[in-house]
Design an enzyme around this catalytic site. Structure first.
Site, PDB file in Angstrom:
ATOM      1  N   TRP A   1       0.867  -1.397  -0.080  1.00 17.97           N
ATOM      2  CA  TRP A   1       0.000   0.018   0.166  1.00 17.97           C
ATOM      3  C   TRP A   1       0.858   1.411   0.075  1.00 17.97           C
ATOM      4  O   TRP A   1       0.434   2.385  -0.706  1.00 17.97           O
ATOM      5  CB  TRP A   1      -0.898   0.078   1.266  1.00 17.97           C
ATOM      6  CG  TRP A   1      -1.733   1.379   1.433  1.00 17.97           C
ATOM      7  CD1 TRP A   1      -2.715   1.757   0.945  1.00 17.97           C
ATOM      8  CD2 TRP A   1      -1.249   2.539   2.353  1.00 17.97           C
ATOM      9  NE1 TRP A   1      -3.362   2.871   1.280  1.00 17.97           N
ATOM     10  CE2 TRP A   1      -2.406   3.285   2.079  1.00 17.97           C
ATOM     11  CE3 TRP A   1      -0.371   2.696   2.986  1.00 17.97           C
ATOM     12  CZ2 TRP A   1      -2.487   4.433   2.706  1.00 17.97           C
ATOM     13  CZ3 TRP A   1      -0.015   3.995   3.594  1.00 17.97           C
ATOM     14  CH2 TRP A   1      -1.206   4.770   3.550  1.00 17.97           C
ATOM     15  N   HIS A   2       2.116   1.242   0.649  1.00 16.22           N
ATOM     16  CA  HIS A   2       2.905   2.354   0.842  1.00 16.22           C
ATOM     17  C   HIS A   2       3.581   2.554  -0.741  1.00 16.22           C
ATOM     18  O   HIS A   2       3.728   3.891  -0.950  1.00 16.22           O
ATOM     19  CB  HIS A   2       4.113   2.088   1.617  1.00 16.22           C
ATOM     20  CG  HIS A   2       3.332   2.223   3.221  1.00 16.22           C
ATOM     21  ND1 HIS A   2       2.899   1.337   3.796  1.00 16.22           N
ATOM     22  CD2 HIS A   2       3.502   3.282   4.026  1.00 16.22           C
ATOM     23  CE1 HIS A   2       2.716   1.720   5.209  1.00 16.22           C
ATOM     24  NE2 HIS A   2       3.008   3.161   5.101  1.00 16.22           N
ATOM     25  N   GLY A   3       3.870   1.794  -1.545  1.00 17.67           N
ATOM     26  CA  GLY A   3       4.329   2.078  -2.531  1.00 17.67           C
ATOM     27  C   GLY A   3       4.544   0.888  -3.508  1.00 17.67           C
ATOM     28  O   GLY A   3       4.550  -0.223  -3.111  1.00 17.67           O
TER      29      GLY A   3
ATOM     30  N   PHE B   1       2.476   8.352  -1.451  1.00 15.77           N
ATOM     31  CA  PHE B   1       1.949   7.215  -1.295  1.00 15.77           C
ATOM     32  C   PHE B   1       0.442   7.505  -1.557  1.00 15.77           C
ATOM     33  O   PHE B   1      -0.419   6.557  -1.414  1.00 15.77           O
ATOM     34  CB  PHE B   1       2.067   6.706   0.118  1.00 15.77           C
ATOM     35  CG  PHE B   1       3.221   6.477   0.641  1.00 15.77           C
ATOM     36  CD1 PHE B   1       4.669   6.083  -0.227  1.00 15.77           C
ATOM     37  CD2 PHE B   1       3.833   6.663   1.980  1.00 15.77           C
ATOM     38  CE1 PHE B   1       5.613   5.853   0.155  1.00 15.77           C
ATOM     39  CE2 PHE B   1       5.228   6.842   2.268  1.00 15.77           C
ATOM     40  CZ  PHE B   1       6.039   6.274   1.486  1.00 15.77           C
TER      41      PHE B   1
END
Lengths: 494, 316
Positions: free
Chosen positions: A326-328, A494
């Site tokens: 989800w962060h990247g 993000f």
């Protein structure tokens, strides 16, 4: 638009507040809601107006699906297919904009396919507002959403303090506040709101941006092939651990302070995470609104701890892997998630073992071990790729050499001392909400570590007196003079 | 939801807010006043009104200008306008400002020049070092006409005046030289070089100012693009030439030079091949991009050689 920029502080915010106050006093009912939506559109469009249309379409679709879900749930026949449609819609948008290039690149790398595909620009904040809408749909399906109209829903998604990088709010947390006619006195809202905003601004432009210099120097050099020696690797990694904490918790404080200027309490996102005595506790103190989202909408639906130890460990691992992704859209973020997943699994196994139950670690040892693990795990999060990650890990374990003694001494005289001071500060100082005490405008999350002190105020605690006012005026001035060198928040990517 | 608990009274809060806001306002106004006075009095290089007035007078003078050079001090110290006029047979003016004006200042000089004279050729000559500086807007602002003010973004003007670095420079300048700004001595073309060689070893300057490809300033390119557009609209030939630079910059900053070249090409200005001219240790003047004053004619000839084809293609 950045919170830490001249246009935001000297134009957007004053205009928005003046308009809000005028409409609150002289405008028709709910004119303030429309005003906040319009200004939130301006805030978002300042970055890229084209994506405002995407945001609006997504809002309309989610509102329509949510409305149907609520009707069906109220009739006692919740519609799972409709929920799935809603989730697929949101995740497909996120998938396209955030992961399509990553997916194509990996196919190219694996099969030498050379697929022609345009570079897709990531709409800012999409990860955050997607999660917010996913939570809304699930809550609608579970009949946990209060009655509302389209304006309420727009405000829930678009309210500018939390639009770009959270905190990830629940519908039931903010909409009742917006609908309530009761607002704290404006003087209270501004005094506390400005104070919390100033703390966040100082964390960002004075502290985080200072640590960013050392972190970037080490990680950028490693990305260009330099093998960092022991001292450099530790300096860069600790500096980054401090940078990301002050950057993101600073952003969250600013969001909370801004929202409070409009009389809205947003959830607290950080509660001294580097004081945690276990990795599980770390995730109750770090990015709390993401942590509770992953718990409520991923870990528990996967089965949580209800299906035995083995399944629980798999669930933990899966949750953190997806949290990392989800962060990247990069394997380094997946590795970061995997490291946290593995640490949570080990921690859970330790707790569940007879040995672990009998031999609790001393608090100081537990806190140190947790901090070291968390700091080491930041390496892939910051590194540009796996090669840089490995170069840093080799450096951290002394495999790239220790550098010359004079270099170590040079570093000890400035940057390293600063990093040590930063570590000491995050270990012993109260966080924003402890320091502000009972007056703090953040919303604690039930079940997460208390962020308000139970003990009576100490001498160091914030007070609405002249001494603190002068100190905060000087602090804000110091922040303002650094605005010319403003850098974006880490979590904006993000 | 936990109700909000407030342990402070409204009168406390009112006093707190009042003190905070008034103190902050006083500090902000104080800083802005220092920079505004500093700019007005010419205590900051960016507001070096003397050089601006001196060069502006050349435009306002009745003498014709057929070839004009605009740019920074690398130009001011390298081109002798009288010699260039002799070489080309065309009335020539050196309208160099300094590095603090950047491409923004050059753009305003081009606009004023075109409005007053309609020359056949304008050579924009900036040092490669000044093209990394983030000062194109201040340069534009301080050389703009009052009528331009309305079209300027107010936030950028605020940033200009709300600058700790500028205020610090002003205080240091006043502490060093008093309240009278330095009086420049002009040599007919440009400011005379007071002393050379450079006071700091050139290699040290290079080490302190490494030029990376990512450092090409977008704001400088923005104004070069505006120059190209203005010239095209007026059907005037405008070209870009990098000013002389210390030789180690030529060899050690290849990536930056390539990036700068690509960025200049993208602005629409034609780039003159063979620039920057690289200056060795024996020829360097009092800065990394200034040639020794006694070599000004020599460098004028060298730049003429590079510009000869462009000059030859001009109409009469």
């Amino acid at each position: 638009m950045l919170f830490n920029s001249f246009p935001f502080i000297f134009a957007f915010l004053p205009i928005t507040l003046i308009g809000y106050e005028l409409l609150r006093r002289y405008g028709p009912p709910r004119a303030t809601h429309l005003w906040l939506i319009v200004m939130s559109c301006v805030f978002y469009a300042y970055w890229n107006a084209a994506f405002l249309a995407l945001l609006f379409v997504s809002i309309v679709v989610n509102f329509a699906i949510g409305r149907q879900l609520q009707r069906r749930a109220a009739d006692g026949v919740p519609s799972r297919p409709l929920l799935v449609v809603g989730l697929v819609w949101n995740l497909a948008l996120l998938g396209y904009f955030k992961y399509a290039n990553f997916f194509i690149d990996n196919i190219d790398a694996a099969f030498g396919a050379h697929i022609e595909f345009a570079h897709i620009v990531l709409p800012i904040g999409i990860s955050f507002f997607t999660f917010q809408k996913v939570a809304f749909l699930v809550d609608s399906y579970s009949n946990e959403v209060e009655r509302h109209d389209f304006v309420d829903f727009c405000l829930f998604v678009m309210f500018f303090p939390q639009l770009i990088a959270g905190p990830i709010v629940h519908f039931k947390e903010v909409i009742p506040q917006f609908r309530s006619a009761v607002r704290p006195e404006s003087v209270d809202r501004y005094a506390l709101g400005i104070t919390v905003f100033a703390i966040g601004l100082a964390k960002k432009v004075i502290i985080a941006d200072t640590f960013a210099v050392d972190a970037s120097a080490v990680y950028d050099a490693a990305a260009h092939g330099t093998l960092p020696a022991f001292g450099d690797a530790w300096l860069g990694t600790v500096a980054y651990a401090l940078q990301i904490y002050f950057d993101f918790s600073g952003y969250s404080d600013m969001a909370i302070g801004l929202a409070w200027m409009f009389g809205i309490r947003l959830p607290i996102n950080f509660a001294s995470p580097y004081k945690s005595q276990s990795i599980a506790e770390f995730w109750q103190r770090w990015h709390i609104t993401l942590s509770r989202f992953l718990r409520d909408y991923l870990y528990i639906p996967l089965g949580g701890n209800r299906r035995g130890h083995a399944r629980q460990r798999i669930n933990l691992m899966l949750t953190m892997l997806l949290g990392g992704l989800w962060h990247g859209a990069a394997w380094t973020f997946v590795l970061w998630g995997a490291l946290h997943g593995a640490m949570l699994v080990v921690h859970r196994a330790w707790e569940q073992s007879a040995f672990g139950a009998r031999h609790a670690l001393q608090p100081m040892i537990a806190r140190t071990a947790t901090l070291v693990c968390v700091v080491l795990a930041w390496v892939p999060f910051r590194a540009a790729d796996f090669a840089t990650t490995m170069a840093l890990y080799r450096g951290l374990f002394g495999l790239n050499g220790f550098g010359a003694v004079h270099e170590l001494l040079d570093k000890a005289s400035n940057s390293a001392l600063l990093a040590v001071a930063g570590l000491v500060a995050v270990w012993i100082l109260p966080n924003t909400y402890q320091w502000l005490g009972a007056a703090a405008p953040g919303l604690p999350t039930p079940g997460y570590p208390a962020t308000y002190p139970s003990e009576p105020p100490t001498r160091l605690q914030w007070r609405a007196d002249r001494r603190h006012a002068l100190a905060f005026a000087v602090l804000m001035f110091a922040c303002f003079v650094k605005l010319n060198d403003a850098s974006p928040f880490i979590y904006f990517q993000f | 939801m936990t109700p909000h608990r407030s342990s402070i009274s409204s009168s406390d809060t009112r006093r707190y807010l009042r003190t905070l806001v008034w103190t902050l306002a006083a500090l902000v106004i104080g800083l802005v006043s220092i920079t505004a006075i500093g700019y007005r009095m010419g205590w900051v290089e960016a507001a070096n009104h003397e050089i601006y007035r001196y060069q502006r007078a050349k435009i306002d003078a009745p003498a014709p200008i057929d070839v004009a050079f605009v740019g920074d001090s690398s130009l001011g110290n390298a081109i002798d306008a009288r010699l260039f006029a002799e070489l080309t047979g065309r009335p020539t003016a050196n309208l160099a400002l300094n590095g603090s004006y950047g491409a923004g200042g050059s753009y305003n000089m081009v606009r004023k020049l075109i409005a007053a004279k309609h020359p056949h050729l304008i050579v924009v000559m900036q040092s490669i070092d000044s093209m990394r500086r983030d000062n194109a807007f201040p340069g534009f602002y301080f050389s703009a006409e009052p009528s331009d003010l309305l079209a300027m973004p107010p936030m950028q003007i605020l940033e200009l005046y709300f600058s700790w670095k500028t205020a610090k420079r002003i205080v240091q300048q006043v502490a060093k030289s008093g309240f009278s700004p330095k009086v420049e001595v002009f040599d007919g073309d440009y400011i005379s070089q007071a002393a050379y060689p450079i006071d700091k070893p050139v290699k040290q300057v290079l080490a302190e100012n490494p030029l990376q490809p990512s450092m090409v300033a977008a704001a400088q390119m923005h104004y070069l693009h505006k120059i190209a557009t203005t010239c095209a609209a007026a059907r005037i030939t405008c070209v870009f030439a990098s000013g002389p630079i210390y030789q180690d910059y030529c060899t050690q900053t290849r990536g930056y030079l390539d990036a700068l070249g690509s960025a200049v090409d993208a602005t629409g200005l034609k780039r003159i091949a063979g620039t920057p001219l690289c200056v060795d240790d024996a020829e360097i003047g009092n800065s990394i991009d200034h040639v020794r004053p006694d070599l000004k004619q020599e460098y004028t000839r060298r730049y003429y050689a590079l510009l000869r084809d462009v000059v030859a293609s001009l109409g009469t």
